[in-house]
Design a protein around this motif. Structure first.
Motif, PDB file in Angstrom:
ATOM      1  N   TYR A  33     -51.080  21.981 -41.530  1.00 30.64           N
ATOM      2  CA  TYR A  33     -51.913  22.087 -40.324  1.00 30.64           C
ATOM      3  C   TYR A  33     -51.066  22.358 -39.086  1.00 30.64           C
ATOM      4  O   TYR A  33     -51.567  22.789 -38.058  1.00 30.64           O
ATOM      5  N   ILE A  34     -49.756  22.102 -39.202  1.00 27.10           N
ATOM      6  CA  ILE A  34     -48.831  22.597 -38.181  1.00 27.10           C
ATOM      7  C   ILE A  34     -48.114  23.763 -38.891  1.00 27.10           C
ATOM      8  O   ILE A  34     -47.296  23.521 -39.795  1.00 27.10           O
ATOM      9  N   GLN A  69     -41.620  13.789 -36.549  1.00 29.97           N
ATOM     10  CA  GLN A  69     -43.076  13.571 -36.597  1.00 29.97           C
ATOM     11  C   GLN A  69     -43.435  12.097 -36.376  1.00 29.97           C
ATOM     12  O   GLN A  69     -42.866  11.473 -35.507  1.00 29.97           O
ATOM     13  N   SER A  70     -44.326  11.565 -37.195  1.00 30.07           N
ATOM     14  CA  SER A  70     -44.837  10.215 -36.915  1.00 30.07           C
ATOM     15  C   SER A  70     -43.803   9.108 -37.083  1.00 30.07           C
ATOM     16  O   SER A  70     -44.051   7.975 -36.660  1.00 30.07           O
ATOM     17  N   LYS A  73     -42.991   7.223 -33.988  1.00 33.92           N
ATOM     18  CA  LYS A  73     -43.935   6.303 -33.328  1.00 33.92           C
ATOM     19  C   LYS A  73     -43.410   4.869 -33.142  1.00 33.92           C
ATOM     20  O   LYS A  73     -43.510   4.317 -32.044  1.00 33.92           O
ATOM     21  N   TYR A 102     -54.251   9.019 -40.297  1.00 38.15           N
ATOM     22  CA  TYR A 102     -53.384   9.021 -39.108  1.00 38.15           C
ATOM     23  C   TYR A 102     -54.017   9.713 -37.901  1.00 38.15           C
ATOM     24  O   TYR A 102     -53.728   9.383 -36.758  1.00 38.15           O
ATOM     25  N   ASN A 120     -52.117   8.482 -34.591  1.00 40.57           N
ATOM     26  CA  ASN A 120     -51.903   9.451 -33.511  1.00 40.57           C
ATOM     27  C   ASN A 120     -52.456   8.980 -32.170  1.00 40.57           C
ATOM     28  O   ASN A 120     -51.769   9.055 -31.147  1.00 40.57           O
ATOM     29  N   GLU A 164     -46.940  23.243 -33.081  1.00 41.20           N
ATOM     30  CA  GLU A 164     -47.908  22.158 -32.950  1.00 41.20           C
ATOM     31  C   GLU A 164     -48.679  22.274 -31.634  1.00 41.20           C
ATOM     32  O   GLU A 164     -49.903  22.029 -31.600  1.00 41.20           O
ATOM     33  N   ASN A 171     -55.360  16.500 -31.667  1.00 41.00           N
ATOM     34  CA  ASN A 171     -54.658  15.504 -30.856  1.00 41.00           C
ATOM     35  C   ASN A 171     -55.051  15.616 -29.385  1.00 41.00           C
ATOM     36  O   ASN A 171     -55.169  14.613 -28.684  1.00 41.00           O
ATOM     37  N   TYR A 194     -45.970  14.113 -26.401  1.00 42.98           N
ATOM     38  CA  TYR A 194     -46.087  13.575 -27.757  1.00 42.98           C
ATOM     39  C   TYR A 194     -45.702  14.641 -28.801  1.00 42.98           C
ATOM     40  O   TYR A 194     -44.982  14.350 -29.757  1.00 42.98           O
ATOM     41  N   CYS A 198     -42.607  14.446 -31.509  1.00 41.03           N
ATOM     42  CA  CYS A 198     -42.750  14.661 -32.952  1.00 41.03           C
ATOM     43  C   CYS A 198     -41.801  15.746 -33.458  1.00 41.03           C
ATOM     44  O   CYS A 198     -41.442  15.776 -34.627  1.00 41.03           O
ATOM     45  N   TYR A 246     -50.789   3.756 -42.455  1.00 38.85           N
ATOM     46  CA  TYR A 246     -52.190   4.131 -42.207  1.00 38.85           C
ATOM     47  C   TYR A 246     -53.134   3.378 -43.152  1.00 38.85           C
ATOM     48  O   TYR A 246     -52.969   2.173 -43.345  1.00 38.85           O
ATOM     49  N   GLY A 263     -44.188  10.158 -42.072  1.00 39.86           N
ATOM     50  CA  GLY A 263     -44.512  11.270 -41.171  1.00 39.86           C
ATOM     51  C   GLY A 263     -44.879  12.511 -41.967  1.00 39.86           C
ATOM     52  O   GLY A 263     -44.479  12.637 -43.133  1.00 39.86           O
ATOM     53  N   VAL A 264     -45.617  13.441 -41.333  1.00 46.84           N
ATOM     54  CA  VAL A 264     -46.126  14.605 -42.076  1.00 46.84           C
ATOM     55  C   VAL A 264     -45.059  15.609 -42.497  1.00 46.84           C
ATOM     56  O   VAL A 264     -45.327  16.460 -43.341  1.00 46.84           O
TER      57      VAL A 264
HETATM   58  N1  GLN Z   1     -47.244  15.593 -35.075  1.00 46.13           N
HETATM   59  C1  GLN Z   1     -48.106  15.104 -36.091  1.00 46.13           C
HETATM   60  C2  GLN Z   1     -49.521  14.962 -35.578  1.00 46.13           C
HETATM   61  O1  GLN Z   1     -49.705  14.442 -34.530  1.00 46.13           O
HETATM   62  C3  GLN Z   1     -47.606  13.772 -36.586  1.00 46.13           C
HETATM   63  C4  GLN Z   1     -48.548  13.145 -37.589  1.00 46.13           C
HETATM   64  C5  GLN Z   1     -47.801  12.441 -38.674  1.00 46.13           C
HETATM   65  O2  GLN Z   1     -46.616  12.601 -38.873  1.00 46.13           O
HETATM   66  N2  GLN Z   1     -48.530  11.690 -39.484  1.00 46.13           N
HETATM   67  O3  GLN Z   1     -50.471  15.364 -36.184  1.00 46.13           O
END
Ligand code: GLN
Length: 436
Positions: A33-34, A69-70, A73, A102, A120, A164, A171, A194, A198, A246, A263-264
């Motif tokens: 999705y990214i 990525q996540s 956080k 997430y 997120n 992204e 987001n 943000y 990531c 999650y 993280g994704v």
């Molecule tokens: N940058 C990604 C997002 O916000 C991070 C999500 C993740 O790593 N789970 O969708």
């Protein structure tokens, strides 16, 4: 591989064995999705572990960079907790597991407050809390914080950030929803900060050092720098334990039993408090967005090395090394780190040797290495009680030892002989600062 001698390197051997065996797992799918993340090689697989002595172990592609990525956080959460404290941060970001994915709209119905800082929505609110007059300043604070955790200067993968930013409508929507409810401590445009957070580039080795810093009470075990306080490290680990994975957090806690964050891009960290930090990177994810090989590796490591945090801890050595009871005197010597459990043992030792009426008690703490607040309070309370009951109390402690500082109200001596001498003859002794 590891910096240690290879002959005794059981840890590296374990990581290499996992790398070779679990590399064959081909379940899961690389996040797409990214768009830029979809280009990741699904066969990339790195593992790394960093101990509290700063020893580094790794296997596979642990030096290969990818975007955090996540996994960023918990570290940005640590930054704002250090800055504002738990009460203020919790006004903006909750501490309950959402039980959802997430990127879900996990916002409290009445306030719009996101459930926790690991999803997120909560992470966007957390980023909005980072101090800074401009986006640049705010991002510099974040990059500096992540770099301190990693122990080296990190940078941004601009292509992933752009990718992204171009596609991150969900987001953005989360940020606008929170903003409309008055629940975002900044403008919705903070979502770009943000996205940059990531897109910070790390290696599996970096993530292991970052995790190890949390395991080590906020002190980076490689650089020795105090990045956050022990209290903040503990708060972050607690939220990681309940929310880090999650909607799979409960099963993870049950089966692996370590605070963790995924993280994704395929990064995953897990923390074994006071033992080590571990990181795995492997892009294919399961349905809850968790790296498949990462889960398998952590489950095995936890089982093999007995790391589940709910396990019964073993004590390596007895606390009380000597306990002598006479008619008019008692003596107890202790060793090691005096925490709650050790202090509880020590107090039993003291009651066992305390004379019936009057007389004296010597507590020899020369071999005590550290005393935490709970241990110190318990020992201090017990000594006060002995004095109230009419006993003479003397403590033997290295004049400069930190263990002694908590016990300043009592007569302190650098050697047992001097303590006994003072108890028997009332002579001044050396280093005493006592009450009598
Ligand atoms: N940058 C990604 C997002 O916000 C991070 C999500 C993740 O790593 N789970 O969708």
């Amino acid at each position: 591989m590891a910096t240690d001698g290879p002959v005794l390197d059981v840890v590296t051997e374990s990581l290499v064995e996992l790398y070779e065996r679990l590399g064959a797992l081909d379940d899961g799918a690389v996040a797409d999705y990214i768009p830029q993340l979809a280009l990741a090689d699904p066969d990339t697989f790195g593992l790394s572990l960093v101990s509290m002595d700063g020893h580094r172990y790794q296997a596979g592609d642990a030096e290969m960079p990818f975007t955090v990525q996540s996994v960023s956080k918990p570290f940005v959460y640590a930054l704002v907790l250090s800055e504002f404290g738990l009460e203020e941060v919790t006004r903006w970001v909750g501490t309950e597991p959402s039980g959802e994915g997430y990127n879900a709209i996990s916002l409290e119905p009445d306030t719009g407050r996101p459930d926790n800082a690991m999803i997120n929505a909560g992470a966007i609110a957390t980023t909005a809390l980072v101090p800074g007059a401009t986006c640049e300043e705010r991002f510099e604070r974040i990059l500096d914080c992540l770099s301190r955790f990693a122990g080296r200067g990190l940078d941004v993968d601009e292509a992933v950030h752009r990718s992204e930013a171009e596609t991150g409508d969900r987001n953005r929507a989360l940020a606008y929803l929170m903003s409309s409810a008055g629940a975002l401590p900044g403008a919705p445009s903070v979502v770009d900060t943000y996205f940059r957070q990531c897109a910070v580039r790390v290696t599996t080795g970096d993530l292991a050092v970052m995790a190890a810093t949390l395991a080590n009470g906020g002190v980076n075990p490689v650089t020795g720098e105090t990045v956050v306080s022990e209290t903040v490290a503990c708060q972050v680990l607690a939220v990681m334990a309940s929310c880090g994975m999650y909607d799979a957090s409960g099963a993870w806690l049950l089966r692996v039993g370590l605070p963790a964050k995924s993280g994704v891009s395929g990064g995953l960290i897990a923390v074994s408090p006071a033992r080590f930090g571990v990181a795995v990177h492997s892009p294919p994810l399961d349905a809850s967005g968790t790296p498949v090989r990462g889960v398998a590796a952590l489950r095995e490591l936890s089982e093999r090395f007995g790391l589940h945090m709910m396990r019964h801890p073993t004590r390596s050595a007895p606390t009380v090394t000597e306990a002598d009871r006479g008619v008019r005197q008692g003596l107890v010597a202790a060793q090691g780190a005096l925490d709650f459990t050790a202090a509880e043992r020590l107090l039993h030792g003291l009651s066992d040797v305390t004379p019936q009426d009057g007389g004296w008690v010597v507590l020899d703490l020369l071999d005590v290495t550290t005393m935490d607040t709970s241990g110190a309070t318990m020992v201090a309370t017990a000594l006060a009680r002995l004095e109230e009951e009419g006993h003479r109390v003397a403590v033997v402690v290295e004049p400069r030892a930190t263990a002694g500082a908590a016990l300043t109200p009592w007569r302190r001596f650098p050697s047992r002989e001097e303590a006994v001498d003072w108890c028997e003859n009332g002579s001044a002794g050396v280093g005493g600062t006592g009450r009598t």
